[in-house]
Design a protein around this motif. Sequence first.
Motif, short mmCIF file in Angstrom:
data_model
loop_
_atom_site.label_atom_id
_atom_site.label_comp_id
_atom_site.label_asym_id
_atom_site.label_seq_id
_atom_site.Cartn_x
_atom_site.Cartn_y
_atom_site.Cartn_z
N SER A 187 0.83 -1.21 0.00
CA SER A 187 0.00 0.00 0.00
C SER A 187 0.86 1.26 0.00
CB SER A 187 -0.96 0.00 1.19
OG SER A 187 -0.24 -0.04 2.41
N ALA A 188 2.04 1.20 0.63
CA ALA A 188 2.94 2.37 0.61
C ALA A 188 3.38 2.68 -0.82
CB ALA A 188 4.15 2.12 1.50
N ASN A 189 3.58 1.64 -1.63
CA ASN A 189 3.96 1.87 -3.03
C ASN A 189 2.82 2.50 -3.81
OD1 ASN A 189 6.56 0.78 -2.77
ND2 ASN A 189 5.83 -1.28 -3.15
N ILE A 190 1.61 2.08 -3.54
CA ILE A 190 0.44 2.66 -4.22
C ILE A 190 0.30 4.13 -3.82
CG2 ILE A 190 -2.08 2.56 -4.40
CD1 ILE A 190 -1.74 -0.53 -3.97
N GLU A 191 0.47 4.42 -2.53
CA GLU A 191 0.40 5.79 -2.05
C GLU A 191 1.50 6.65 -2.68
OE1 GLU A 191 0.50 5.49 2.19
OE2 GLU A 191 -1.46 4.51 2.26
N ASP A 192 2.69 6.09 -2.79
CA ASP A 192 3.80 6.82 -3.43
C ASP A 192 3.47 7.13 -4.89
OD1 ASP A 192 5.28 6.72 -1.09
OD2 ASP A 192 6.59 5.09 -1.77
N GLY A 193 2.86 6.18 -5.58
CA GLY A 193 2.48 6.39 -6.97
C GLY A 193 1.44 7.48 -7.11
N LEU A 194 0.42 7.44 -6.25
CA LEU A 194 -0.60 8.49 -6.28
C LEU A 194 0.01 9.86 -6.00
CD1 LEU A 194 -3.65 6.84 -4.50
CD2 LEU A 194 -3.56 7.70 -6.84
N GLN A 195 0.94 9.89 -5.05
CA GLN A 195 1.60 11.16 -4.72
C GLN A 195 2.40 11.66 -5.91
OE1 GLN A 195 1.33 12.81 -1.47
NE2 GLN A 195 1.82 14.36 -2.99
N TRP A 196 3.09 10.75 -6.61
CA TRP A 196 3.88 11.13 -7.78
C TRP A 196 2.99 11.80 -8.82
CZ3 TRP A 196 4.15 10.33 -13.00
CH2 TRP A 196 5.36 10.60 -13.63
N PHE A 197 1.84 11.18 -9.10
CA PHE A 197 0.92 11.76 -10.09
C PHE A 197 0.34 13.08 -9.60
CE2 PHE A 197 0.87 7.48 -11.93
CZ PHE A 197 1.00 7.80 -13.27
N SER A 198 -0.03 13.15 -8.32
CA SER A 198 -0.60 14.38 -7.78
C SER A 198 0.39 15.54 -7.87
CB SER A 198 -1.03 14.17 -6.33
OG SER A 198 -1.64 15.32 -5.81
N ASP A 199 1.66 15.26 -7.56
CA ASP A 199 2.69 16.30 -7.61
C ASP A 199 2.93 16.81 -9.03
OD1 ASP A 199 2.99 15.90 -4.88
OD2 ASP A 199 4.87 14.78 -5.08
N ARG A 200 2.65 16.00 -10.03
CA ARG A 200 2.94 16.36 -11.42
C ARG A 200 1.70 16.60 -12.26
NH1 ARG A 200 6.44 13.39 -9.00
NH2 ARG A 200 8.66 13.54 -9.45
N TRP A 201 0.53 16.58 -11.64
CA TRP A 201 -0.73 16.72 -12.38
C TRP A 201 -0.79 18.10 -13.02
CZ3 TRP A 201 -3.40 12.66 -13.55
CH2 TRP A 201 -4.67 12.81 -14.11
N PRO A 202 -1.11 18.18 -14.31
CA PRO A 202 -1.13 19.47 -15.00
C PRO A 202 -2.17 20.42 -14.41
CG PRO A 202 -1.24 17.66 -16.58
CD PRO A 202 -1.41 17.06 -15.21
N GLU A 203 -1.78 21.67 -14.28
CA GLU A 203 -2.68 22.72 -13.79
C GLU A 203 -3.90 22.79 -14.71
OE1 GLU A 203 -3.63 25.42 -10.97
OE2 GLU A 203 -1.64 24.53 -11.07
N GLY A 204 -5.08 22.77 -14.14
CA GLY A 204 -6.32 22.87 -14.91
C GLY A 204 -6.86 21.54 -15.40
N ALA A 205 -6.06 20.47 -15.34
CA ALA A 205 -6.56 19.14 -15.76
C ALA A 205 -7.44 18.57 -14.65
CB ALA A 205 -5.39 18.20 -16.03
#
Length: 70
Positions: A23-41
């Motif tokens: 689950s820590a790996n899944i959380e890390d993956g979600l965090q990675w995407f959240s940190d890089r999610w395009p503004e306005g998407a």
Amino acid sequence: MSTLVYGSGDRLRRLREGKDMLSANIEDGLQWFSDRWPEGAVWPSEVPRPAPRPPTPVPSSAAPAAGPPA
């Protein structure tokens, strides 16, 4: 994608082979995407989004090194 998110290309292969993911790996993956999610998407509404972390400041190579006064 696995290499970009996790630094290793074997994560998705392991899932295809029926192995699990911590689950820590899944959380890390979600965090990675959240940190890089395009503004306005639009973030998918069915996926809880972790708060994006502020970018890590990069030290300037132009700044003089700290040392004793001359």
